[in-house]
Structures are given as C-alpha cells and as structure tokens.
Write a protein that holds these residues in place. Structure first.
Motif, short mmCIF file in Angstrom:
data_model
loop_
_atom_site.label_atom_id
_atom_site.label_comp_id
_atom_site.label_asym_id
_atom_site.label_seq_id
_atom_site.Cartn_x
_atom_site.Cartn_y
_atom_site.Cartn_z
N ILE A 174 0.84 -1.21 0.00
CA ILE A 174 0.00 0.00 0.00
C ILE A 174 0.87 1.25 0.00
O ILE A 174 0.59 2.22 -0.72
N LEU A 175 1.94 1.24 0.79
CA LEU A 175 2.86 2.39 0.81
C LEU A 175 3.43 2.66 -0.57
O LEU A 175 3.52 3.81 -1.01
N ASP A 176 3.81 1.59 -1.28
CA ASP A 176 4.38 1.76 -2.61
C ASP A 176 3.37 2.38 -3.56
O ASP A 176 3.72 3.22 -4.39
N HIS A 177 2.10 1.99 -3.43
CA HIS A 177 1.06 2.57 -4.29
C HIS A 177 0.78 4.03 -3.94
O HIS A 177 0.33 4.78 -4.79
N LEU A 178 1.04 4.41 -2.70
CA LEU A 178 0.78 5.79 -2.29
C LEU A 178 1.94 6.72 -2.63
O LEU A 178 1.72 7.87 -3.02
N TYR A 179 3.16 6.23 -2.46
CA TYR A 179 4.32 7.11 -2.57
C TYR A 179 5.28 6.74 -3.71
O TYR A 179 6.20 7.50 -4.00
N GLY A 180 5.09 5.57 -4.31
CA GLY A 180 5.95 5.18 -5.41
C GLY A 180 7.41 5.04 -5.04
O GLY A 180 8.30 5.27 -5.87
N GLY A 181 7.67 4.66 -3.78
CA GLY A 181 9.05 4.47 -3.34
C GLY A 181 9.79 5.73 -2.97
O GLY A 181 10.98 5.68 -2.65
N LEU A 182 9.12 6.89 -3.00
CA LEU A 182 9.76 8.16 -2.71
C LEU A 182 9.32 8.70 -1.36
O LEU A 182 8.12 8.88 -1.12
N ASP A 183 10.28 8.95 -0.47
CA ASP A 183 10.00 9.55 0.84
C ASP A 183 8.89 8.82 1.58
O ASP A 183 7.96 9.43 2.13
N GLU A 184 8.96 7.50 1.58
CA GLU A 184 7.92 6.71 2.25
C GLU A 184 8.04 6.82 3.77
O GLU A 184 9.14 6.70 4.31
N PRO A 185 6.94 7.04 4.47
CA PRO A 185 6.97 7.08 5.93
C PRO A 185 7.01 5.67 6.51
O PRO A 185 7.05 4.68 5.78
N ASN A 186 6.97 5.59 7.83
CA ASN A 186 6.93 4.29 8.50
C ASN A 186 5.66 3.54 8.09
O ASN A 186 4.58 4.14 8.01
N PRO A 187 5.77 2.22 7.82
CA PRO A 187 4.58 1.46 7.41
C PRO A 187 3.41 1.55 8.38
O PRO A 187 2.26 1.34 7.99
N LYS A 188 3.68 1.88 9.65
CA LYS A 188 2.61 1.97 10.64
C LYS A 188 1.62 3.07 10.30
O LYS A 188 0.49 3.08 10.83
N ILE A 189 2.03 4.01 9.43
CA ILE A 189 1.11 5.08 9.05
C ILE A 189 -0.12 4.51 8.35
O ILE A 189 -1.20 5.10 8.39
N ILE A 190 0.03 3.34 7.70
CA ILE A 190 -1.11 2.71 7.02
C ILE A 190 -2.17 2.32 8.04
O ILE A 190 -3.37 2.45 7.78
N ASP A 191 -1.75 1.84 9.21
CA ASP A 191 -2.71 1.51 10.27
C ASP A 191 -3.52 2.74 10.66
O ASP A 191 -4.73 2.65 10.91
N VAL A 192 -2.86 3.89 10.71
CA VAL A 192 -3.53 5.14 11.07
C VAL A 192 -4.54 5.52 9.99
O VAL A 192 -5.69 5.88 10.29
#
Length: 246
Positions: A174-192
């Motif tokens: 999900i992070l990759d789909h949101l940010y495309g590998g650029l400046d990705e935050p901690n994966p826990k942000i997805i839980d939020v």
C-alpha cells in the motif's frame, strides 16, 4: 492506480505524467527497456503505458518481452500519426489497446482508467462493493448513498483495496502505491489511515468494508454475494392464500 510509463527518449517537458499524478495516479517512469522489465518483476502495476512512434518500432520488443513475463497489467500503447499497418503491428504484438491522436490528456486518462477498471472485473462506471461506491472519475466515495469525506491518501487506499477486491495487501504494498518508493513514511502510518477510513465509514453505517488479515495486511471483501447466497438457502415462506370470510 499505479502506472508504469515507458518512453525510449526522455522528454522532461511532457505534461502527461504530471497530469496523471494530478488525478491521484502513482506513476513510475523509465526510458530503459531492461529497467522496465525489472520493475514489473518487483512491483504490481494497474496498467503499463508505452509511448511508441512509427519511427521506433523496434521498441515493440518490449511488448513481446512483457508478454513473455506474463505480466497481468494491461499494456496500452500511446502514439501519434501512426499508419494503419503500424497500428496493426502494435496490436498483433500483444498490446491490449492503442490510443492514437488523443485530443487531450483527460481523454488518455479516461481511456486508461476504464481499461483498468474492467481488467479488475468492474463493468460499471463506478466500483460498487457492498454499500460502498467508488467513483473513479470524480475521485469520490459514497457509503449507503452518502458522500464520505476522505483525504487524497485515504481515497487512494480505498481505491487500491477496491481494485484488488479479495486480495490481501501488505502495508508495504500500500505504501508503494501511495508514494511510489519516494520519501515513504513508516509502514505503521497505514494503520492510522485505515483507522480513520473505518471511522468515517462507520459513521455512515458501514462497518465491514476493510478487513484486517493479521500479520499480512488489509483487504476488501464484498459481503453482498454472501447475503444473497444465504437468502437463497433460507428463502422467505411462500405467502398463504387468502381465505374467504364467512
């Protein structure tokens, strides 16, 4: 929607990619054939855009190689001023669609989005899952017919999960789909993000849209087919004939 865009010649002034990103698409760009083949091995794309020209038909080898890797994403060629013979070659090589002489970037986006939606099994203009409707054109979501106020990232998460209905997506995917590998935050942000989405849907009477698969990620399931099957197994009793009153 996650897009891989390939064009052999770099054109930094090309406004198509910024336009696609303005419509909440995550776009990976490459001008190298080998890099394109590597990207599809490691990332799942909703569509692959190939910027072709009749003067560089050798690039059709990329279409053949992508087909050999059995990539599931639709392959869409975008070109200008191409003869019928060249267009037929592109389609015969394995492209799923060919966009020629589009009048605007909006036209390209709509055609690509419609193809992506159908490739994921949605035939209507909107993604309908249970009581939730995702209007991909307007980038709006409705629950029980009422609009849901979501941020851009929240909308993207719902769209990603809906397009992959029934599949578990990890937080990293999900992070990759949101940010495309650029400046990705901690994966826990997805839980939020998921927590906020659930609260907004619950306020409108939907509490079973996003499910947690512990240790793996999140998924969307359409519960309506289950309800229809249950109704078929336990049909309502047939109405009794009216009796005449003496």
């Amino acid at each position: 929607m996650k897009i891989l865009s390939f064009e052999a010649i770099s054109n930094k002034k090309d406004p198509l990619t910024p336009f696609l990103r303005s419509r909440l698409a995550v776009v990976d760009e490459t001008h190298d054939v080998d890099e394109a083949l590597d990207l599809v091995k490691f990332y799942e794309y909703d569509v692959i855009l190939l910027r072709l020209s009749e003067q560089r038909m050798g690039e059709l080898d990329l279409v053949r190689n992508l087909r050999q890797t059995r990539v599931r994403a639709p392959l869409v060629a975008i070109t200008r001023n191409m003869t019928e013979a060249a267009r037929l070659r592109v389609l015969q090589t394995g492209a799923d669609d060919l966009i020629v002489d589009a009048l605007s970037h909006e036209e390209i986006f709509m055609k690509v989005q419609n193809l992506v939606r159908r490739s994921h099994g949605f035939q209507d203009n909107a993604l309908r899952i249970g009581a939730v409707e995702i209007n991909m054109n307007a980038k709006k979501i409705y629950a029980n017919g009422k609009p849901v106020t979501l941020t851009k990232k929240e909308y993207q998460i719902v769209e990603i999960l809906a397009l992959r209905k029934g599949a578990v997506l990890s937080k990293e995917v999900i992070l990759d789909h949101l940010y495309g590998g650029l400046d990705e935050p901690n994966p826990k942000i997805i839980d939020v993000f998921i927590c906020k989405i659930r609260k907004k849907l619950q306020s409108l009477g939907v509490d079973d849209f996003i499910e947690t698969n512990w240790g793996r990620g999140y998924m969307v399931i359409d519960h309506q087919p289950d309800a229809r099957r249950e109704k078929a197994r336990h049909p309502l009793p047939a109405p009794q004939p009216l009796r005449a009153i003496a």
